[in-house]
Design an enzyme around this catalytic site. Structure first.
Site, PDB file in Angstrom:
ATOM      1  N   GLU A  37      -7.606  -4.128 -11.129  1.00 48.82           N
ATOM      2  CA  GLU A  37      -6.500  -3.893 -12.038  1.00 48.82           C
ATOM      3  C   GLU A  37      -5.494  -5.030 -11.828  1.00 48.82           C
ATOM      4  O   GLU A  37      -5.118  -5.307 -10.688  1.00 48.82           O
ATOM      5  CB  GLU A  37      -5.837  -2.552 -11.745  1.00 48.82           C
ATOM      6  CG  GLU A  37      -6.757  -1.362 -11.916  1.00 48.82           C
ATOM      7  CD  GLU A  37      -6.114  -0.080 -11.409  1.00 48.82           C
ATOM      8  OE1 GLU A  37      -5.178   0.419 -12.076  1.00 48.82           O
ATOM      9  OE2 GLU A  37      -6.526   0.401 -10.341  1.00 48.82           O
ATOM     10  N   ARG A 266     -14.112   1.813   2.362  1.00 48.27           N
ATOM     11  CA  ARG A 266     -13.167   0.720   2.187  1.00 48.27           C
ATOM     12  C   ARG A 266     -12.893   0.075   3.555  1.00 48.27           C
ATOM     13  O   ARG A 266     -13.202   0.646   4.605  1.00 48.27           O
ATOM     14  CB  ARG A 266     -11.865   1.219   1.565  1.00 48.27           C
ATOM     15  CG  ARG A 266     -11.129   2.219   2.427  1.00 48.27           C
ATOM     16  CD  ARG A 266      -9.883   2.740   1.729  1.00 48.27           C
ATOM     17  NE  ARG A 266      -8.903   1.683   1.515  1.00 48.27           N
ATOM     18  CZ  ARG A 266      -7.787   1.845   0.818  1.00 48.27           C
ATOM     19  NH1 ARG A 266      -7.521   3.012   0.247  1.00 48.27           N
ATOM     20  NH2 ARG A 266      -6.944   0.852   0.682  1.00 48.27           N
ATOM     21  N   LYS A 276      -1.355  -0.821  -1.795  1.00 50.75           N
ATOM     22  CA  LYS A 276      -0.519  -1.680  -2.645  1.00 50.75           C
ATOM     23  C   LYS A 276       0.913  -1.168  -2.684  1.00 50.75           C
ATOM     24  O   LYS A 276       1.862  -1.952  -2.683  1.00 50.75           O
ATOM     25  CB  LYS A 276      -1.085  -1.725  -4.067  1.00 50.75           C
ATOM     26  CG  LYS A 276      -2.213  -2.706  -4.273  1.00 50.75           C
ATOM     27  CD  LYS A 276      -2.568  -2.757  -5.753  1.00 50.75           C
ATOM     28  CE  LYS A 276      -3.748  -3.669  -6.011  1.00 50.75           C
ATOM     29  NZ  LYS A 276      -4.106  -3.689  -7.445  1.00 50.75           N
TER      30      LYS A 276
END
Length: 557
Positions: A37, A266, A276
């Site tokens: 994104e 992850r 983030k």
């Protein structure tokens, strides 16, 4: 069956799935994608996904798309698009064909939403945010149906068209999939698939005022692009149920060989945040100096600090691909960059905490030029010139008036070798009023130039130095972990674990060849560590060097 490239990297469960799919004929070519994104900078966790997706495509002679899942224009920016492309290329990968955007498919996505409405599988809901949360239920209690859930197909089509034409306010209504409000999985309780946003999009401008949600867009974009193996991290495991439901109910994609999603763990790295939101908080509160602050885990920060693409790729290879969440030791990352730089980084000399040395028996006003290898093991990298004269700088830590036999550096009445130069002997020193040594007076032996002194004298200590008249002043930014806790994500308050020594600035001198140091290219400053010229603040007139990694690990915790 062994497929092309399968021997390049250790096997893992994803490669086993791919091998089975190729063996069974389900797929004849592997096609992956990296779908960020464009709402922030990529970090080392994304590097793992980049290496996985592009690496698998390379190893299986397949394709890998770079696609921006750009469904939220309020948080996205074209600058992020450009930075992500640069990061992927810096890591050594290139995507198949043109860069792709989910926004390329907005017309198709709109038609697929209409298809679900026509099938009675989507409806326009006018519950507000608080009501929607109340109706959704909890992990222990099922949700309840929206009062708008049974609106007729014809009315839903008309309402959705009004949404598209901008006849409703933001937040007034949304299009929801009609799945199961009693599902044990919260994501299946009639998720929103379209919402109203009066925001200009960096690709489509003001064409749309309704935007598809990520979960609706992501799986359809994969299917449109004929992605064979959609690789996501484990936090998207439950979302796969939504993806499968959507594709199961769209005529174009309900087929045996359609896109399937597979999840892997992850990257969780010691002393590092990967959120983030939390990283943005560090930037917004000026705890760090932007997203590319060398203490950040972003790829931009790693580049600024002198990390190499090869070292990051090697790190991603070593940590492997599993479904097990674990906390990777930061020492593994440091080992990868240190091994790479030890082999490839040119050598230079820098004195971070300088103290003057005067060689009293060296001719006044004379400066000679010595030669030193750019790398001790690679003759093809050539040599560098080192000025040598009567006055030098050495590091203050390399001198003591008295010391035991374990101390291998300069001591009064003792000898030490200057790296790539002569043997010197400390005779006396000057001190300031506080007792700090200011100048060391030495003598040198002109017959000891180089590594093999003609007199056969064995000198155990070797120290680095910089000739004073040609020395270039420099700033050194010594970076350590930003946090004192190995697992900062678990801390109650980030402020309590900020490492006050995460950045220490020193001012010293470097050899003159470093005036031409290339930004981001690391050098081994002999006996100090690996450093690179800062890509923002360093210039020939104002040298600034960032610590890439030390010669050995030390941790704040």
């Amino acid at each position: 069956m062994d497929h092309e490239g399968s021997e390049v990297r250790p096997s893992n469960f994803i490669r086993n799935i791919i091998d089975d799919d190729l063996d069974s004929g389900k797929h004849t070519q592997v096609h992956t994608r990296f779908p960020p994104e464009p709402n922030g900078f990529l970090h080392i966790g994304h590097a793992k996904a980049i290496c996985l997706n592009f690496g698998i495509a390379q190893d299986y002679s397949g394709k890998c798309n770079l696609r921006f899942d750009d469904t939220n224009p309020e948080k996205e920016d074209i600058d992020y698009v450009h930075s992500i492309q640069a990061d992927v290329e810096w890591l050594g990968f290139h995507w198949d064909g043109d860069v792709k955007y989910s926004s390329n498919y907005f017309d198709q996505l709109h038609q697929y939403a209409i298809e679900l409405i026509k099938k009675g599988l989507a409806y326009v809901c006018f519950l507000n945010g608080e009501e929607t949360r109340e109706y959704r239920g909890t992990l222990k209690e099922p949700g309840k149906n929206s009062p708008y859930r049974d609106t007729s197909v014809e009315e839903n089509l008309a309402l959705f068209e009004k949404m598209r034409l901008g006849e409703f306010k933001e937040g007034e209504c949304a299009l929801r999939a009609k799945i199961d409000m009693a599902s044990p999985f919260m994501c299946m309780r009639d998720p929103v698939i379209y919402r109203i946003r009066f925001a200009e999009h960096h690709q489509t401008g003001d064409k749309w005022c309704i935007y598809p949600m990520y979960d609706f867009t992501h799986c359809i974009s994969d299917a449109i692009e004929n992605i064979t193996h959609s690789l996501c991290s484990l936090e998207f495991q439950d979302n796969r149920r939504v993806y499968d439901w959507i594709l199961d109910h769209l005529d174009d994609f309900n087929k045996p060989n359609r896109t399937r999603q597979y999840e892997f763990s992850r990257l969780n790295l010691e002393y590092t945040l990967m959120s983030k939101r939390k990283l943005n908080d560090l930037v917004e509160r000026n705890i760090v100096d932007g997203w590319d602050d060398p203490r950040m885990p972003t790829i931009a920060a790693l580049r600024r600090r002198g990390y190499t693409p090869a070292s990051v790729r090697e790190f991603c290879k070593r940590i492997g691909v599993t479904k097990m969440d674990n906390l990777v030791e930061v020492g593994m990352l440091n080992a990868c960059i240190r091994e790479d730089l030890n082999e490839n980084a040119p050598r230079a000399m820098a004195v971070l905490n300088p103290i003057k040395v005067v060689i009293e028996n060296y001719p006044e006003g004379e400066v000679e030029t010595l030669s030193a290898p750019a790398h001790p093991s690679h003759e093809h990298l050539g040599k560098r010139e080192l000025p040598f004269g009567r006055e030098l700088y050495i590091d203050a830590a390399d001198f003591r008036e008295e010391a035991n036999k374990k101390y291998k550096r300069l001591v009064l009445d003792k000898e030490v070798r200057l790296r790539n130069a002569y043997v010197i002997k400390a005779e006396r020193c000057d001190k300031d009023e506080d007792g700090n040594v200011t100048t060391i007076y030495c003598t040198y032996d002109p017959e000891t130039l180089g590594k093999n002194p003609s007199d056969g004298r064995k000198v155990k200590g070797v120290i680095h130095w910089v000739e004073a008249s040609n020395a270039k002043p420099a700033e050194f930014r010594l970076y350590d972990s930003l946090f004192t806790d190995a697992n900062p994500a678990a801390a109650e308050s980030i402020d309590d674990i900020i490492n006050p020594e995460s950045l220490v600035v020193a001012h010293g001198v470097v050899e003159p060849s470093l005036v031409k140091a290339e930004a981001e290219k690391a050098y081994q400053f002999e006996r100090e560590g690996y450093f690179c010229a800062d890509n923002k603040d360093s210039s020939a007139d104002n040298l600034v060097f960032n610590l890439t990694v030390g010669l050995r690990d030390t941790f704040a915790g």
